[in-house]
Write an enzyme that holds these catalytic residues in place. Structure first.
Site: not given
Ligand SMILES: *Cc1c(COP(=O)(O)O)cnc(C)c1O
Length: 366
Positions: A106, A175, A199
């Protein structure tokens, strides 16, 4: 309606607390007696405004968000923020330099996206595999960077930071998509935090951005208006139609977190759950192996291999677990192996069921 008994260890979209689903079901057709669903409601109505404001209020309370931070709810997912962050912040300094710590899929994607808008510096020597957080003593931070970016939990590789980087005063961006509200966090250490909801705090469609007010307004002129934090903050996240239903579900999850003891309680449970799985790995004499450095092992996404990556055996593991109702244990297609995601909604009891299965599976192969 009765649900088939399934234990969902998926990485995202992931398990949502059953109490939240039941509440949403109860209110779906006739929200609080209004004769309509949240799905049908004008986002400008006072009823929806209340839903959105309550979600923001709860988030501020749970995370202790300081007054000088804006909380905004955006579309476009975590990936949308890979662009949103540089578009809004790389212009903080004229050079348009940004420092990135790349510890997995990511953050690598985020760094690549940022290259479109300025000069990106990866602060540490390139890693041959994403199995650790490189020691901060090896980082070369650029003091004139506009910001330092990192991902505190790499969902695919199971690499989690156990510290907040010291950037010597440079704006810190994180993040937190896959460990948001899994533990307490000192928001004041960050310039910006973002997290996609699917998530740990709800369903797909909404991404939370928490940004310090004084960083707004240096947006690049090519920034799409829907990603302009200042515009969105100035319009209470309603410059255009927000993801209404996703915000509503997130609000219910936030209420659930608050009623269950907040981030302190979540952290305690997440520690306990992840230890159940890591203990078995550690005691398995190498039958199970976690490729991640002990210090950087994620409490949210436990990655593991069986017998050094015996794919047939790993498939057997996933298939047998699935027959017992434990689903979505297959590792990300880019890394293989097994991945156990233990988000807030996954219970200790469910985790124990998996731990017991892991023991039995190992025994059966010997
Ligand atoms: C899932 C994930 C993303 C991407 O989220 P999308 O909503 O699919 O764009 C970004 N960062 C992290 C850490 C993630 O886990």
């Amino acid at each position: 309606m009765e649900r088939k008994q399934t234990i969902n260890f998926g990485a995202g979209p992931a398990k949502i607390p059953p109490a939240v689903l039941l509440e949403a079901q109860k209110e779906l057709v006739n929200y609080k007696g209004l004769g309509m669903s949240v799905l049908e409601m004008s986002h400008r109505s006072s009823d929806f405004t209340k839903i959105l404001n309550t979600a923001e209020y709860l988030l501020r309370e749970i995370l202790n968000v300081p007054e000088n931070y804006k909380v905004i709810f955006l579309q476009g997912g975590g990936s949308g923020q890979f662009s949103g962050v540089p578009l809004n912040l790389i212009g903080l300094k004229e050079d348009r330099h940004a420092d990135y710590v790349v510890t997995g899929t990511w953050s690598a994607k985020a760094a690549k996206e940022a290259e479109k808008y300025g000069k990106v510096n990866i602060v540490h020597p390139k890693l041959d595999s994403y199995t650790k957080v490189p020691d901060p003593s090896s980082w070369e931070l650029n003091p004139s960077a506009s910001y330092v970016y990192y991902c505190c939990n790499e969902t695919v590789h199971g690499v989690e930071f156990n510290f907040i980087p010291d950037t010597k005063g440079v704006v810190l961006v994180c993040d937190m998509s896959s460990n948001f509200l899994s533990r307490p966090v000192d928001v004041s250490k960050f310039g910006l935090i973002f997290a996609g909801a699917q998530k740990n705090i709800g369903c797909a469609g909404v991404t939370v951005v928490i940004v310090r007010e004084d960083l707004l307004g240096k947006v690049l002129k090519e920034c799409p208006v829907v990603l302009d934090y200042k515009v969105q903050a100035g319009n209470n996240s309603m410059y255009n139609t927000p993801p209404c239903f996703s915000i509503y579900i997130m609000g219910l999850v936030l209420e659930w977190i608050k009623n269950n003891g907040g981030t302190d309680a979540m952290e305690k449970l997440n520690r306990e759950k992840s230890s159940l799985i890591y203990d078995i790995i550690n005691e398995s004499n190498g039958f199970y192996r976690c490729p991640v450095d002990v210090k950087s092992r994620s409490r949210m996404n436990v990655t593991l291999r069986i017998k050094h990556g015996d794919e047939a055996l790993e498939k057997k593991f996933v298939d047998e677990a699935s027959k017992l109702g434990m689903i979505s244990l297959k590792g990300h297609r880019s890394v293989g192996g097994i991945r156990v995601s233990l988000y807030n909604a996954v219970t200790v009891e469910e985790t124990r069921t998996l731990a017991d299965f892991m023991k039995q599976f190992m025994k059966a192969q010997n």
